[in-house]
Design an enzyme around this catalytic site. Structure first.
Site, PDB file in Angstrom:
ATOM      1  N   ARG A   1      58.226 -41.276 -16.511  1.00 53.95           N
ATOM      2  CA  ARG A   1      57.727 -39.942 -16.132  1.00 53.95           C
ATOM      3  C   ARG A   1      58.902 -38.989 -16.253  1.00 53.95           C
ATOM      4  NH1 ARG A   1      54.146 -37.733 -11.144  1.00 53.95           N
ATOM      5  NH2 ARG A   1      52.575 -38.629 -12.527  1.00 53.95           N
TER       6      ARG A   1
ATOM      7  N   HIS B   1      49.405 -36.359 -19.949  1.00 54.34           N
ATOM      8  CA  HIS B   1      49.322 -37.300 -18.817  1.00 54.34           C
ATOM      9  C   HIS B   1      48.193 -38.292 -19.111  1.00 54.34           C
ATOM     10  CE1 HIS B   1      49.869 -38.984 -14.983  1.00 54.34           C
ATOM     11  NE2 HIS B   1      49.400 -38.048 -14.201  1.00 54.34           N
TER      12      HIS B   1
ATOM     13  N   GLN C   1      46.449 -40.659 -16.299  1.00 58.49           N
ATOM     14  CA  GLN C   1      45.509 -40.030 -15.367  1.00 58.49           C
ATOM     15  C   GLN C   1      44.144 -39.881 -16.017  1.00 58.49           C
ATOM     16  OE1 GLN C   1      45.923 -38.876 -11.993  1.00 58.49           O
ATOM     17  NE2 GLN C   1      43.689 -38.859 -12.238  1.00 58.49           N
TER      18      GLN C   1
ATOM     19  N   ASP D   1      43.552 -28.436 -12.125  1.00 66.15           N
ATOM     20  CA  ASP D   1      44.861 -29.000 -11.801  1.00 66.15           C
ATOM     21  C   ASP D   1      45.671 -27.867 -11.170  1.00 66.15           C
ATOM     22  OD1 ASP D   1      47.104 -30.638 -11.680  1.00 66.15           O
ATOM     23  OD2 ASP D   1      47.529 -30.557 -13.832  1.00 66.15           O
TER      24      ASP D   1
ATOM     25  N   CYS E   1      43.441 -34.276 -10.552  1.00 65.81           N
ATOM     26  CA  CYS E   1      44.335 -35.445 -10.605  1.00 65.81           C
ATOM     27  C   CYS E   1      45.128 -35.620  -9.319  1.00 65.81           C
ATOM     28  CB  CYS E   1      45.257 -35.334 -11.807  1.00 65.81           C
ATOM     29  SG  CYS E   1      46.400 -33.940 -11.757  1.00 65.81           S
TER      30      CYS E   1
ATOM     31  N   ARG F   1      43.252 -45.130 -10.492  1.00 65.35           N
ATOM     32  CA  ARG F   1      44.547 -45.248 -11.171  1.00 65.35           C
ATOM     33  C   ARG F   1      45.015 -46.707 -11.172  1.00 65.35           C
ATOM     34  NH1 ARG F   1      47.867 -40.808 -11.807  1.00 65.35           N
ATOM     35  NH2 ARG F   1      48.974 -42.266 -13.141  1.00 65.35           N
TER      36      ARG F   1
HETATM   37  N1  NVA Z   1      50.142 -30.849 -14.047  1.00 63.79           N
HETATM   38  C1  NVA Z   1      50.724 -31.534 -12.926  1.00 63.79           C
HETATM   39  C2  NVA Z   1      50.138 -32.893 -12.772  1.00 63.79           C
HETATM   40  C3  NVA Z   1      50.657 -33.683 -11.599  1.00 63.79           C
HETATM   41  C4  NVA Z   1      50.125 -35.060 -11.536  1.00 63.79           C
HETATM   42  C5  NVA Z   1      52.233 -31.593 -13.101  1.00 63.79           C
HETATM   43  O1  NVA Z   1      52.679 -31.835 -14.216  1.00 63.79           O
HETATM   44  O2  NVA Z   1      52.958 -31.375 -12.131  1.00 63.79           O
HETATM   45  N1   CP Z   2      48.005 -37.587 -10.401  1.00 65.89           N
HETATM   46  C1   CP Z   2      49.272 -38.039 -10.410  1.00 65.89           C
HETATM   47  O1   CP Z   2      49.835 -38.411 -11.444  1.00 65.89           O
HETATM   48  O2   CP Z   2      49.835 -38.080  -9.176  1.00 65.89           O
HETATM   49  P1   CP Z   2      51.361 -38.365  -8.813  1.00 65.89           P
HETATM   50  O3   CP Z   2      52.163 -37.189  -9.257  1.00 65.89           O
HETATM   51  O4   CP Z   2      51.358 -38.557  -7.330  1.00 65.89           O
HETATM   52  O5   CP Z   2      51.792 -39.615  -9.546  1.00 65.89           O
END
Ligand code: NVA
Ligand code: CP
Length: 303
Positions: free
Chosen positions: A104, A131, A134, A218, A258, A286
């Site tokens: 990540r 992502h 998800q 989101d 998500c 998940r």
């Molecule tokens: N769009 C959000 C998703 C978090 C799971 C981010 O990238 O922070």
């Molecule tokens: N939805 C998601 O990826 O959550 P986290 O940021 O908690 O992993």
């Protein structure tokens, strides 16, 4: 050995995507019967987190533990990546000791570099670009509640961000209509949209929500965008998913997010806490989707 990675959903064929999602539901049913097959006995997952996480970390780690393997959490605070060890070297070192690497991070090119140098599967656990993990869980959740998604209408409301991009790829692979409503400044990548015939992009949330089988949103400020928060909150204000917007969707439309969510910003409390919201199933899935994905990639690597 057919090394496969999951950097975006586009790395899968439509059939592979369907199989992973179906397997996720199967593994969920097994778990509910008390069956936890040792899918990952003596397997090790390295998890690199350059950004925060609750769901992604816990689901991957729980999947490995339940499957008889283990997962190692690496943050830049304690790993040498944070002190400038090149990704190329880290990827090769982790490949010597681990069976899968999940990353990540910020730039999508970082996961691409991991994949270029790793000799084990690399999974994108979220980048600024996409992502995919998800959206595997989202597809599983829709299937469990409403059946086949092909031919249905999904409304994406808000930021044309990483989640939105993975929805666009899913729309192309599985053949569902995806109506995206986002401000001009935060529209999704036009090249990705152009490759997905079922995608329409509008500025108008009502137009996108009308007749939708699923409404998804989101956060307005993704990880790494904290400096832009004030401007984003102002621009996205008309894109809130609230009762009025949901009333334009089909009466049985589902709501997904998500998570983490900001009640009162991108979604009202009454929508996210409404029975049509399936966010807890979505989060729980998940775990099962992660297992199905890990199984798929490990089997491919063994073949
Ligand atoms: N769009 C959000 C998703 C978090 C799971 C981010 O990238 O922070
Ligand atoms: N939805 C998601 O990826 O959550 P986290 O940021 O908690 O992993």
């Amino acid at each position: 050995m057919a090394l496969r990675h999951l950097l975006s959903l586009d790395d899968l064929s439509p059939d592979e995507l369907r199989r992973i999602v179906a397997r996720a539901s199967e593994l969920k049913a097994m778990r509910r019967r008390g069956e936890r097959p040792l899918l990952f006995a003596q397997r090790v997952l390295a998890m690199i987190f350059d950004k925060s996480s609750t769901r992604t970390r816990v689901s991957f780690e729980a999947a490995m533990i339940e499957g008889g393997g283990g997962a190692i959490f690496l943050s830049p605070k304690d790993a040498q990546t944070g002190r400038g060890e090149p990704i190329e070297d880290t990827a090769r070192v982790l490949s010597e000791m681990c069976d899968v690497i999940m990353v990540r991070t910020f730039a999508h090119s970082t996961v691409e570099t991991y994949a270029a140098y790793a000799t084990v599967p690399v999974i994108n656990g979220l980048t600024d670009r996409s992502h995919p993990c998800q959206v595997l869980a989202d597809l599983q959740t829709f299937g469990e509640h409403r059946g086949e998604i092909a031919g249905r209408r999904v409304a994406w409301i808000g930021d044309g961000n990483n989640m939105c991009h993975s929805y666009i790829e899913a729309s192309r692979l599985l053949g569902f209509e995806l109506a995206i409503a986002s401000p001009a400044e935060f529209a999704p990548d036009p090249a990705l949209c152009a490759a997905a015939p079922g995608v329409v992009v509008t500025r108008d949330p009502a137009e996108a929500a009308r007749g939708a089988d699923l409404v998804v949103t989101d956060v307005w400020v993704s990880m790494g965008q904290e400096d832009e928060a004030a401007e984003r909150l102002r621009i996205f204000a008309p894109y809130q998913v609230n009762r009025a917007l949901m009333s334009l969707a089909r009466p049985d439309a589902l709501f997904m997010h998500c998570l983490p969510a900001h009640r009162g910003e991108e979604v009202t409390a009454e929508v996210i806490d409404d029975p049509r919201s399936v966010v807890w199933d979505e989060a729980g899935n998940r775990l099962h989707a992660q297992k199905a994905l890990l199984e798929f990639l490990l089997e491919a690597a063994r073949a």
